[in-house]
Design an enzyme around this catalytic site. Structure first.
Site, PDB file in Angstrom:
ATOM      1  N   CYS A  45      59.492  -7.432 106.632  1.00 31.25           N
ATOM      2  CA  CYS A  45      59.485  -8.152 107.906  1.00 31.25           C
ATOM      3  C   CYS A  45      58.174  -8.932 108.050  1.00 31.25           C
ATOM      4  CB  CYS A  45      59.633  -7.169 109.074  1.00 31.25           C
ATOM      5  SG  CYS A  45      59.743  -7.999 110.686  1.00 31.25           S
ATOM      6  N   ASP A  47      56.462  -9.115 110.618  1.00 33.75           N
ATOM      7  CA  ASP A  47      55.626  -8.424 111.608  1.00 33.75           C
ATOM      8  C   ASP A  47      54.197  -8.218 111.092  1.00 33.75           C
ATOM      9  OD1 ASP A  47      54.438  -6.183 113.159  1.00 33.75           O
ATOM     10  OD2 ASP A  47      56.423  -6.105 114.083  1.00 33.75           O
ATOM     11  N   ARG A  49      52.083  -6.133 111.718  1.00 34.93           N
ATOM     12  CA  ARG A  49      51.656  -4.736 111.547  1.00 34.93           C
ATOM     13  C   ARG A  49      52.160  -4.118 110.247  1.00 34.93           C
ATOM     14  NH1 ARG A  49      54.326  -3.019 117.101  1.00 34.93           N
ATOM     15  NH2 ARG A  49      55.897  -4.345 116.112  1.00 34.93           N
ATOM     16  N   HIS A 101      61.062  -1.810 109.017  1.00 32.90           N
ATOM     17  CA  HIS A 101      60.129  -0.933 109.748  1.00 32.90           C
ATOM     18  C   HIS A 101      60.749  -0.544 111.083  1.00 32.90           C
ATOM     19  CE1 HIS A 101      58.591  -3.928 112.758  1.00 32.90           C
ATOM     20  NE2 HIS A 101      59.075  -4.767 111.865  1.00 32.90           N
ATOM     21  N   CYS A 104      61.335  -2.556 114.944  1.00 36.28           N
ATOM     22  CA  CYS A 104      61.346  -3.994 114.601  1.00 36.28           C
ATOM     23  C   CYS A 104      61.887  -4.822 115.783  1.00 36.28           C
ATOM     24  CB  CYS A 104      62.216  -4.205 113.366  1.00 36.28           C
ATOM     25  SG  CYS A 104      62.262  -5.927 112.822  1.00 36.28           S
TER      26      CYS A 104
HETATM   27 CO    CO Z   1      60.138  -6.484 112.291  1.00 38.40          CO
END
Ligand code: CO
Length: 218
Positions: A45, A47, A49, A101, A104
């Site tokens: 992803c 993302d 993080r 993750h 999400c």
């Molecule tokens: Co995500």
């Protein structure tokens, strides 16, 4: 040069990192510039993080990375297909890791059928997975549990998409060593959880059954 708040720090960080790396490992960049031979393709992803290299402790040159919202591999996505083909046919990676993750945002948006503009089209496949598993998801006690289970189901479906892709199928048929892994990462503890069996060839995929990932049989 004009100071750009918020950006100067990054450039300074970069200089420090390059200097420190070269100081402790002379020739690191010169060697890396010659060629890359990563053993792994990471599909994760976007993302912020979930930083691929850091999570698994790999250095520049070791991990070929493709990231998008909700770690999707769609058949009409030229970007993802180009990455897949380059990784498999040219770099000859030995492992493909699909890593979703928990928590999400893309998956959560799909679960709630949120209005997101263009991104809504992007996460449509997750919406479809959600509909396929509506009964199982509805049984879960909390919204967090539903999102997290859908994150897992999404990884399974993306692994299935990877395994059924002609690029991967052809590689297996010509005997190339290539294993596909299903992982999910926990934002709250920094730990990766393998979700199911590694798929390492046409045979193992067929043996498991083409639909096993959708049944959530892990
Ligand atoms: Co995500």
């Amino acid at each position: 040069m004009t100071k750009v708040p918020g950006i100067d720090r990054l450039l300074a960080n970069n200089r420090s990192w390059a200097e420190e790396t070269e100081r402790t490992r002379p020739g690191f960049f010169a060697h890396l510039a010659q060629q890359q031979t990563p053993g792994y393709l990471w599909i994760g992803c976007a993302d912020s993080r979930v930083p691929a290299n850091e999570i698994v402790g790999l250095e520049p040159g070791e991990l070929f990375v493709h990231r998008n919202v909700a770690n999707l591999i769609q058949n009409a996505d030229l970007n993802a297909l180009s990455v897949l083909q380059f990784a498999v046919d040219v770099l000859k990676v030995k492992h493909i890791i699909v890593c979703g993750h928990y928590g999400c945002s893309g998956v959560r948006a799909a679960l709630h059928d949120m209005r997101l503009g263009v991104a809504e089209h992007w996460i449509r496949p997750v919406r479809d997975i959600c509909e396929c598993h509506r009964h199982e998801l509805d049984m879960l006690p909390t919204e967090t549990a539903r999102v997290n289970r859908l994150c897992e189901l999404n990884v399974m479906q993306q692994v299935r998409n990877v395994c059924r892709n002609p690029i991967i199928q052809d590689a297996w048929r010509r005997g190339q060593k290539l294993a596909v892994h299903s992982w999910v990462y926990g934002l709250e503890d920094g730990l990766v959880r393998p979700l199911g069996p590694t798929v390492a060839g046409v045979k193992s995929f067929d043996e498991l059954g083409a639909s096993y990932l959708m049944r959530g049989a892990f």
